[in-house]
Motif scaffolding. Structure first.
Motif, PDB file in Angstrom:
ATOM      1  N   LEU A  60      39.289  33.611  39.679  1.00 51.87           N
ATOM      2  CA  LEU A  60      38.393  34.776  39.699  1.00 51.87           C
ATOM      3  C   LEU A  60      37.852  35.027  41.105  1.00 51.87           C
ATOM      4  CD1 LEU A  60      36.477  34.194  36.349  1.00 51.87           C
ATOM      5  CD2 LEU A  60      37.715  36.279  36.950  1.00 51.87           C
ATOM      6  N   MET A  61      37.542  33.975  41.833  1.00 48.81           N
ATOM      7  CA  MET A  61      37.056  34.132  43.203  1.00 48.81           C
ATOM      8  C   MET A  61      38.120  34.795  44.081  1.00 48.81           C
ATOM      9  SD  MET A  61      33.935  33.036  43.293  1.00 48.81           S
ATOM     10  CE  MET A  61      33.657  32.863  45.043  1.00 48.81           C
ATOM     11  N   VAL A  62      39.371  34.354  43.939  1.00 49.29           N
ATOM     12  CA  VAL A  62      40.470  34.930  44.727  1.00 49.29           C
ATOM     13  C   VAL A  62      40.668  36.403  44.374  1.00 49.29           C
ATOM     14  CG1 VAL A  62      42.968  34.870  45.104  1.00 49.29           C
ATOM     15  CG2 VAL A  62      41.662  32.746  45.094  1.00 49.29           C
ATOM     16  N   LEU A  63      40.690  36.719  43.075  1.00 48.14           N
ATOM     17  CA  LEU A  63      40.887  38.103  42.640  1.00 48.14           C
ATOM     18  C   LEU A  63      39.739  38.995  43.086  1.00 48.14           C
ATOM     19  CD1 LEU A  63      42.252  37.516  39.019  1.00 48.14           C
ATOM     20  CD2 LEU A  63      43.533  38.340  40.999  1.00 48.14           C
ATOM     21  N   MET A  64      38.516  38.446  43.060  1.00 44.32           N
ATOM     22  CA  MET A  64      37.358  39.244  43.480  1.00 44.32           C
ATOM     23  C   MET A  64      37.395  39.525  44.981  1.00 44.32           C
ATOM     24  SD  MET A  64      34.928  40.783  42.054  1.00 44.32           S
ATOM     25  CE  MET A  64      33.534  41.766  42.599  1.00 44.32           C
ATOM     26  N   VAL A  65      37.783  38.525  45.762  1.00 40.60           N
ATOM     27  CA  VAL A  65      37.905  38.732  47.214  1.00 40.60           C
ATOM     28  C   VAL A  65      38.969  39.782  47.506  1.00 40.60           C
ATOM     29  CG1 VAL A  65      38.673  37.637  49.354  1.00 40.60           C
ATOM     30  CG2 VAL A  65      37.050  36.463  47.876  1.00 40.60           C
ATOM     31  N   GLN A  66      40.108  39.672  46.819  1.00 37.47           N
ATOM     32  CA  GLN A  66      41.171  40.664  46.997  1.00 37.47           C
ATOM     33  C   GLN A  66      40.689  42.063  46.624  1.00 37.47           C
ATOM     34  OE1 GLN A  66      44.385  39.155  44.573  1.00 37.47           O
ATOM     35  NE2 GLN A  66      45.388  38.217  46.320  1.00 37.47           N
ATOM     36  N   GLY A  67      40.056  42.177  45.456  1.00 37.95           N
ATOM     37  CA  GLY A  67      39.634  43.491  44.976  1.00 37.95           C
ATOM     38  C   GLY A  67      38.543  44.106  45.831  1.00 37.95           C
ATOM     39  N   PHE A  68      37.531  43.309  46.201  1.00 40.59           N
ATOM     40  CA  PHE A  68      36.377  43.836  46.943  1.00 40.59           C
ATOM     41  C   PHE A  68      36.743  44.211  48.378  1.00 40.59           C
ATOM     42  CE2 PHE A  68      32.631  43.220  49.644  1.00 40.59           C
ATOM     43  CZ  PHE A  68      31.728  44.075  49.032  1.00 40.59           C
ATOM     44  N   PHE A  69      37.359  43.285  49.101  1.00 46.05           N
ATOM     45  CA  PHE A  69      37.650  43.536  50.515  1.00 46.05           C
ATOM     46  C   PHE A  69      38.764  44.557  50.695  1.00 46.05           C
ATOM     47  CE2 PHE A  69      35.345  39.559  51.035  1.00 46.05           C
ATOM     48  CZ  PHE A  69      34.613  39.806  52.187  1.00 46.05           C
ATOM     49  N   SER A  70      39.731  44.612  49.779  1.00 49.78           N
ATOM     50  CA  SER A  70      40.812  45.587  49.918  1.00 49.78           C
ATOM     51  C   SER A  70      40.323  47.012  49.680  1.00 49.78           C
ATOM     52  CB  SER A  70      41.944  45.261  48.946  1.00 49.78           C
ATOM     53  OG  SER A  70      41.504  45.346  47.605  1.00 49.78           O
ATOM     54  N   VAL A  71      39.185  47.162  48.983  1.00 46.67           N
ATOM     55  CA  VAL A  71      38.628  48.498  48.728  1.00 46.67           C
ATOM     56  C   VAL A  71      37.689  48.924  49.849  1.00 46.67           C
ATOM     57  CG1 VAL A  71      37.112  49.837  47.205  1.00 46.67           C
ATOM     58  CG2 VAL A  71      38.873  48.364  46.229  1.00 46.67           C
ATOM     59  N   PHE A  72      36.712  48.076  50.168  1.00 45.27           N
ATOM     60  CA  PHE A  72      35.656  48.478  51.096  1.00 45.27           C
ATOM     61  C   PHE A  72      35.930  48.086  52.546  1.00 45.27           C
ATOM     62  CE2 PHE A  72      33.495  48.007  46.946  1.00 45.27           C
ATOM     63  CZ  PHE A  72      33.017  49.305  46.817  1.00 45.27           C
ATOM     64  N   PHE A  73      36.733  47.057  52.771  1.00 45.31           N
ATOM     65  CA  PHE A  73      37.048  46.621  54.135  1.00 45.31           C
ATOM     66  C   PHE A  73      38.549  46.373  54.253  1.00 45.31           C
ATOM     67  CE2 PHE A  73      32.844  45.010  52.925  1.00 45.31           C
ATOM     68  CZ  PHE A  73      32.041  45.688  53.836  1.00 45.31           C
ATOM     69  N   PRO A  74      39.366  47.417  54.066  1.00 40.69           N
ATOM     70  CA  PRO A  74      40.824  47.221  54.047  1.00 40.69           C
ATOM     71  C   PRO A  74      41.391  46.671  55.350  1.00 40.69           C
ATOM     72  CG  PRO A  74      40.267  49.563  54.144  1.00 40.69           C
ATOM     73  CD  PRO A  74      38.999  48.830  53.880  1.00 40.69           C
ATOM     74  N   LEU A  75      40.869  47.127  56.490  1.00 38.54           N
ATOM     75  CA  LEU A  75      41.381  46.642  57.775  1.00 38.54           C
ATOM     76  C   LEU A  75      41.073  45.152  57.952  1.00 38.54           C
ATOM     77  CD1 LEU A  75      42.780  47.345  60.421  1.00 38.54           C
ATOM     78  CD2 LEU A  75      40.543  47.928  61.389  1.00 38.54           C
ATOM     79  N   PHE A  76      39.834  44.770  57.643  1.00 40.03           N
ATOM     80  CA  PHE A  76      39.442  43.363  57.725  1.00 40.03           C
ATOM     81  C   PHE A  76      40.280  42.514  56.769  1.00 40.03           C
ATOM     82  CE2 PHE A  76      36.889  39.746  56.292  1.00 40.03           C
ATOM     83  CZ  PHE A  76      36.545  39.158  57.509  1.00 40.03           C
ATOM     84  N   TYR A  77      40.562  43.063  55.586  1.00 39.90           N
ATOM     85  CA  TYR A  77      41.350  42.331  54.592  1.00 39.90           C
ATOM     86  C   TYR A  77      42.764  42.058  55.106  1.00 39.90           C
ATOM     87  CZ  TYR A  77      44.023  41.439  50.331  1.00 39.90           C
ATOM     88  OH  TYR A  77      44.866  40.884  49.389  1.00 39.90           O
TER      89      TYR A  77
END
Length: 304
Positions: A60-77
């Motif tokens: 869940l932690m991995v999926l949340m990091v993927q989902g959150f950062f890929s939406v709001f901080f795509p370049l950083f992700y």
């Protein structure tokens, strides 16, 4: 590619799944660790529930990091997070969670089914002693799958004349690499799926035979064994449904055919996040001991 604003509903859904999953899997870990401290003894089932909770907590932690950062901080992700390490942890925790849940299905099948064949009875009376080895085997299988998947997705560059290759050849090699990766994932996850299907089929047969005996001898009265069969079937069948949905979404995601940032991309993430949350809820609801602890926890919150 959808905007961050239009992706907010998917983030809300994933956040709800994340909070629910963290709560129920944290509950599984804490309750079984509490039993360990109280009795100073860890049963195979308690160890299995702790392993399931921890693997899904990490997933869940991995999926949340993927989902959150890929939406709001795509370049950083893409620059800082996306890469071999993230793929390894995602593959490892996904495979580990599925394997641990398959071990739970095998345990239910062996302990509850009423088959009398010698090999089945041999496994039935030894499954508790074999549980540690099953968990260790699941860990090693998941580690190997994740390592091989990273190697397939990020191969070493050994060709000195790579710059001279034409674009068509490069695209062909990339496509072959993706196909190899998909085949690898298929081979890795189809084996626990086959075990799960076998366990479900055996529980159905055992329940049918038990119900038939009850109807002939006790006029259809349901006893504890019938309830145990039904509860085990509920857990195994729901896991089967979650497994299939997670597997389908996972495979669609790994083929790279879904455009990054599209609505379909986020729907796949929502489906994958439902598995580590939903199946743990079913485990708690199908276990009377967990239900009692969970009700006590809710009553304490209400009293406060």
């Amino acid at each position: 590619m959808v905007s961050s604003l239009s992706a907010i509903p998917h983030v809300i859904v994933m956040s709800a799944e994340f909070i629910t999953g963290i709560t129920v899997n944290g509950f599984l870990i804490i309750i079984n660790c509490k039993e360990l401290i109280k009795s100073r003894k860890l049963t195979p089932m308690q160890l299995l529930f702790i392993c399931i909770g921890m693997s899904r907590f990490g997933l869940l932690m991995v999926l949340m990091v993927q989902g959150f950062f890929s939406v709001f901080f795509p370049l950083f992700y893409w620059v800082k997070i996306y890469g071999g390490a993230m793929l390894f942890f995602w593959m490892f925790l996904s495979s580990l969670s599925l394997w641990f849940a398959t071990c739970l299905s095998v345990f239910y099948c062996l302990k509850i089914s009423g088959f009398t064949q010698s090999y089945f009875l041999w496994l039935k009376f030894r499954i508790s002693k074999l549980m540690l080895w099953l968990l260790l085997g699941s860990f090693l299988a998941s580690m190997s799958t994740a390592a091989l998947c990273v190697e397939a997705d990020y191969p070493k560059n050994t060709d000195s004349d790579d710059g001279l290759k034409n674009d068509t050849l490069k695209r062909t090699e990339a496509k072959i690499r993706q196909i190899n990766e998909v085949l690898l994932v298929n081979l890795a996850l189809l084996f626990p799926l086959a075990i799960l299907v076998m366990c479900t089929f055996m529980l159905f047969i055992s329940l049918y035979k038990h119900t038939h005996r009850m109807q002939n001898g006790f006029h259809g009265v349901r006893n504890a064994s019938t309830e145990a069969h039904i509860n085990a079937l509920k857990t195994v069948i729901t896991f089967f449904c979650f497994f299939i949905s997670y597997f389908a979404a996972f495979m669609a995601n790994m083929t790279f055919s879904i455009p990054y940032g599209s609505h379909c991309f986020f729907v796949l993430k929502d489906i994958m996040a439902a598995f580590p949350s939903g199946h743990s809820i079913i485990i708690i609801l199908s276990n009377s001991k967990f239900q009692q602890h969970f009700r006590k926890l809710l009553c304490l919150k209400k009293n406060r």
